[in-house]
Design an enzyme around this catalytic site. Structure first.
Site, PDB file in Angstrom:
ATOM      1  N   HIS B  48       0.815  -1.208   0.000  1.00  0.00           N
ATOM      2  CA  HIS B  48       0.000   0.000   0.000  1.00  0.00           C
ATOM      3  C   HIS B  48       0.855   1.268   0.000  1.00  0.00           C
ATOM      4  O   HIS B  48       0.575   2.224  -0.722  1.00  0.00           O
ATOM      5  CB  HIS B  48      -0.939  -0.028   1.211  1.00  0.00           C
ATOM      6  CG  HIS B  48      -1.649   1.260   1.417  1.00  0.00           C
ATOM      7  ND1 HIS B  48      -1.317   2.131   2.432  1.00  0.00           N
ATOM      8  CD2 HIS B  48      -2.635   1.854   0.715  1.00  0.00           C
ATOM      9  CE1 HIS B  48      -2.093   3.200   2.346  1.00  0.00           C
ATOM     10  NE2 HIS B  48      -2.900   3.065   1.322  1.00  0.00           N
ATOM     11  N   GLU B  51       1.929   1.820  -3.415  1.00  0.00           N
ATOM     12  CA  GLU B  51       0.880   2.417  -4.266  1.00  0.00           C
ATOM     13  C   GLU B  51       0.973   3.950  -4.205  1.00  0.00           C
ATOM     14  O   GLU B  51       0.851   4.630  -5.215  1.00  0.00           O
ATOM     15  CB  GLU B  51      -0.491   1.929  -3.782  1.00  0.00           C
ATOM     16  CG  GLU B  51      -1.677   2.569  -4.477  1.00  0.00           C
ATOM     17  CD  GLU B  51      -2.868   2.696  -3.535  1.00  0.00           C
ATOM     18  OE1 GLU B  51      -3.222   1.710  -2.862  1.00  0.00           O
ATOM     19  OE2 GLU B  51      -3.428   3.811  -3.462  1.00  0.00           O
ATOM     20  N   GLU B 126      -3.094   8.388   7.013  1.00  0.00           N
ATOM     21  CA  GLU B 126      -4.206   7.595   6.472  1.00  0.00           C
ATOM     22  C   GLU B 126      -4.581   6.497   7.479  1.00  0.00           C
ATOM     23  O   GLU B 126      -5.758   6.235   7.737  1.00  0.00           O
ATOM     24  CB  GLU B 126      -3.812   6.972   5.125  1.00  0.00           C
ATOM     25  CG  GLU B 126      -4.948   6.153   4.503  1.00  0.00           C
ATOM     26  CD  GLU B 126      -4.568   5.503   3.175  1.00  0.00           C
ATOM     27  OE1 GLU B 126      -3.433   5.701   2.705  1.00  0.00           O
ATOM     28  OE2 GLU B 126      -5.420   4.790   2.614  1.00  0.00           O
TER      29      GLU B 126
END
Lengths: 427, 416
Positions: B48, B51, B126
């Site tokens: 992630h 990404e 996040e």
């Protein structure tokens, strides 16, 4: 292998200069209910949305408008809540209720082939809801729990505080507290429902594969809802913003701080709205915006920070929101003000202007990709501005606005003295 | 019926083209066959984090977003436990911009230690925003630990905790990129008003020159059958008591996957779902309840969750869920219920075919599962499920020893 491929050079791009806007076919059903049709799409699905002037501002008591809306499907004179749910679920249909400050909607999303089976029941829940006591109790137990859970979220706390500061005693600024949930009764709901849920107080939107047969079925069902009277609204006054323009809600256990900044502003039907919307885009409306570049890309203080205009019937709201690394939200609030001041002081470059112009045209093109995508935006424009024509104006604005225009708009509407700041977190 | 053409470039990149003449928008979807399950157990959250880095500039393109926005496009990406998916939608006139951007970041990234540091911070925020800074936000993180002993589904895509992301080094970033972000480990789908020849030519031009890489995928451990039920009671400062139960179920291609999916709809699909009617409305054990499946490629979880009504004990809540699950095989469901959930599948399929991006994503996903043509046949598998299948699958699925239960005991409830 292609030796001549130059990867440094971007392929030629074509500027989008025209968007194919749908035709808004409109008229009135037999019972005087105005309707709008957005036809298109390759699948045989249709959305039928009824929007009533039955939002928060239409009731003196908190929670009444939203509860009446939610409970339309909780039982009628002829069917229980379970029977209603089972029928809509059986045909794979989605029945949604939703309410905001100005309006309350109920919408049905289903395959064309089941429409004639479902519309009579949709009309029944709109006209013959009885708001049973037991259903109300169950709903309120859930809503109280959700309220309690929400009070533990910094985003909710900051958002509520911001709205209260911006709108004060106006209904837009009011928020329910736990005891309010016990004050709503079936009788109050029935009274509210009787006044507001009628054809004259409603607007219908039909989107998707809208054939003649669909319109006939609608006329035979929704067209028969009793006409009634349009709701009147008392005049609300928006007082000047209080001197207290900053609020910090301390939450020791929060691992992040929610920052919400708000500024009362023009409504969607104002001639400057399009340009203000464009300026808001520059500030924090897309990934490459000033705020995202400054706070996320350069500082890494947030996963996302945005600005947007909230179109509402009685007053516009310009809002900046982001969840920020603990200990940095004051600094970020200052940065937001600096970025806004910068837009007042200096015109944006031609390159940035071109970027935002192209991005917004692309976004508009995507919104008008089929009837389902644009349904919500068109609906809002019909209620708060000039309908489909709003998007013609929007296009013209995007294509023609110059950096100097945006600077002028910034100076006129970025009223930093009246902008409020709410922070919830461990600050 | 969704028509498509399928071909493979010499470097191994799989290409699928779907034509839809009704839209001015073209969707370009690039799926890399790497997800959190492929991570080093000491660097969870890496796929992630990576990404995020994919948007931070590639060999020849300094600012990915800028060029896409200039071309009127939108993009985003997501990482799951199984794969990582990047997607762009833009006006069809500007399709080549998407090829230029996507191919350059498959060719080579331009990550600096400074950019890595900033993205680590963004990902940590996040993590905080999504999982920690709200009540019950971490339930799935904990559930994975209870339910899995061996399989990497034991950690979430965001990572076990934020510490491991902090330690990620430039070397790890580079080797992850060369191993997984290879043309021979990716599926490119283009959907919109396009011709296959035109798309093939663009793919050859932009992706063709990227060399095939020596991708090594470590085989994943198989999760052993669970034999002992797991229970964790967490005393927390959360506002209400809440229960989360997970049962191991088939993976996406397993024989009982579709049946389990339908069971979740029978229990909680729409307002008429059984547990919503019985446990919330009639018995008032919960104020809110839900059931769904995680939908993973490898064997995943069937989840039942609920917020307890005031005054209801954990034992009562647990017992009421068990009773509902048991009734799935003790009193077989009726045809009406089964038809209802099957109708719902039909509608979902129709809706999934409305826009090009959705179609592009689904084609890529099914191709990863083994065959893009499943986009047209997968729904049939639901239609074949019988009343007996439901009873048998439910009985096997909802064994007590196959369950993991997480109970949040609120430190606040005594005050209410």
């Amino acid at each position: 292998m292609n030796k001549e491929l130059n990867r440094q050079k971007a392929p030629v791009y074509h500027q989008i200069t025209e968007i194919n806007l749908p035709k808004d076919e409109c008229g009135f059903l037999a019972n005087k209910m105005p309707y709008h049709v957005l036809s298109g799409g390759s699948q045989e699905i249709v959305i039928v949305e009824l929007m009533f002037n039955a939002g928060v501002i239409h009731s003196n008591q908190l929670l009444v408008a939203s509860t009446a809306n939610t409970m339309l499907v909780s039982g009628t004179r002829h069917h229980t809540a379970q029977q209603i749910a089972d029928t809509f679920d059986f045909y794979g249909a989605e029945l949604r209720t939703d309410s905001n400050f100005d309006h309350a909607t109920i919408s049905l999303f289903c395959l064309n082939k089941y429409l004639d089976k479902l519309l009579p029941l949709l009309c029944e829940v709109i006209e013959e809801s009885v708001f049973p006591e037991t259903e109300l109790k169950t709903l309120m137990a859930d809503r109280k729990h959700k309220f309690i859970v929400n009070q533990a979220k910094t985003a909710v706390l900051a958002n509520n505080a911001m709205h209260k500061m911006v709108f004060g005693a106006h209904p837009y600024g009011r928020r329910a507290e736990l005891p309010d949930y016990d004050l709503v009764t079936s009788e109050i709901l029935r009274d509210f429902h009787a006044v507001h849920y009628c054809a004259a107080n409603c607007r219908l939107m039909v989107a998707g594969c809208v054939t003649d047969k669909v319109m006939q079925t609608i006329e035979a069902t929704i067209g028969q809802i009793k006409t009634g009277r349009k709701s009147t609204l008392k005049d609300f006054v928006l007082e000047p913003i209080n001197n207290d323009k900053t609020q910090i809600i301390k939450r020791k256990d929060a691992v992040q701080s929610s920052l919400r900044m708000g500024l009362r502003t023009i409504k969607m039907d104002h001639p400057d709205y399009h340009r203000l919307n464009m300026l808001t885009m520059v500030l924090g409306g897309y990934f490459g915006s000033r705020l995202m570049t400054n706070i996320r890309k350069e500082k890494g203080y947030t996963y996302g920070i945005y600005s947007r205009l909230h179109p509402q019937a009685q007053s516009g709201l310009l809002c900046v929101y982001g969840d920020i690394k603990s200990g940095h939200s004051q600094q970020v609030a200052d940065e937001v003000r600096k970025e806004m001041q910068k837009l007042k002081d200096e015109p944006i470059s031609n390159a940035e202007m071109a970027l935002v112009r192209n991005y917004m045209m692309g976004e508009l093109l995507q919104i008008f990709d089929g009837p389902f995508n644009c349904c919500e935006a068109v609906s809002r424009a019909i209620d708060l501005s000039s309908g489909i024509n709003y998007f013609n104006e929007e296009q013209a604005c995007i294509l023609n606005t110059q950096p100097a225009d945006l600077q002028e708009i910034a100076n006129q509407y970025f009223d930093l003295d009246n902008m409020v700041t709410a922070i919830a977190g461990n600050e | 019926m969704i028509q498509f053409d399928r071909l493979t470039l010499d470097n191994g990149l799989q290409l699928i083209v779907h034509q839809d003449r009704t839209t001015p928008i073209v969707a370009v979807n690039l799926l890399y066959k790497v997800g959190a399950r492929n991570e080093n157990p000491e660097r969870t959250g890496f796929a992630h984090l990576f990404e995020h880095l994919m948007f931070d500039g590639s060999k020849n393109i300094h600012d990915f977003d800028h060029h896409l926005q200039v071309a009127g496009g939108e993009c985003n990406a997501f990482t799951t436990n199984d794969y990582t998916n990047y997607y762009i939608t833009l006006p069809k006139q500007n399709i080549e911009t998407a090829f230029w951007l996507e191919s350059d970041r498959m060719l080579e990234l331009n990550i600096t230690p400074e950019k890595l540091e900033i993205q680590k911070n963004v990902v940590i925020e996040e993590y905080n925003q999504r999982y920690l800074n709200k009540p019950y936000g971490d339930w799935m993180l904990i559930m994975r630990y209870l339910a899995y002993q061996k399989h990497p589904y034991m950690w979430p895509t965001i990572g076990k905790d934020t510490l491991e992301i902090k330690y990620a080094s430039m070397d790890e970033v580079n080797s992850f990129f060369y191993n997984y972000y290879a043309p021979n480990n990716a599926i490119l789908v283009v959907a919109g008003d396009v011709e296959t020849e035109q798309v093939k030519a663009l793919a050859d031009k932009w992706f063709g020159p990227i060399l095939r890489r020596n991708t090594h995928i470590t085989p994943l451990p198989v999760e052993p059958e669970q034999t002992v039920p797991q229970l964790l009671v967490l005393k927390r400062n959360e506002p209400l008591n809440a229960i989360y139960k997970g049962y191991h179920m088939d993976g996406r291609l397993g024989p009982h996957y579709h049946t389990a999916d339908l069971i979740s709809d029978i229990l909680a699909g729409g307002e008429s779902g059984r547990i919503k009617q019985h446990l919330v409305k009639e018995q008032k054990i919960f104020t809110d309840v839900n059931a769904y499946i995680t939908g993973d490629m490898d064997p995943g979880l069937f989840i039942v969750e609920g917020k307890l009504s005031d005054g209801v004990t954990y034992e009562q809540a647990e017992e009421s869920i068990k009773n509902e699950l048991r009734s799935l095989w003790e009193k077989p469901i009726n045809d009406h219920e089964l038809t209802k959930v099957k109708n719902n599948i039909e509608v979902k399929k129709t809706i999934s075919e409305v826009n090009v991006l959705n179609k592009a994503m689904n084609l890529a996903y099914y191709e990863m599962l083994g065959d893009a043509a499943m986009i047209n046949t997968d729904a049939d598998k639901y239609q074949k499920v019988s009343v007996e299948d439901i009873a048998q699958t439910a009985q096997r699925l909802f064994r007590h020893e196959n369950s993991s239960t997480l109970f949040y005991k609120s430190a606040q409830t005594s005050k209410q």
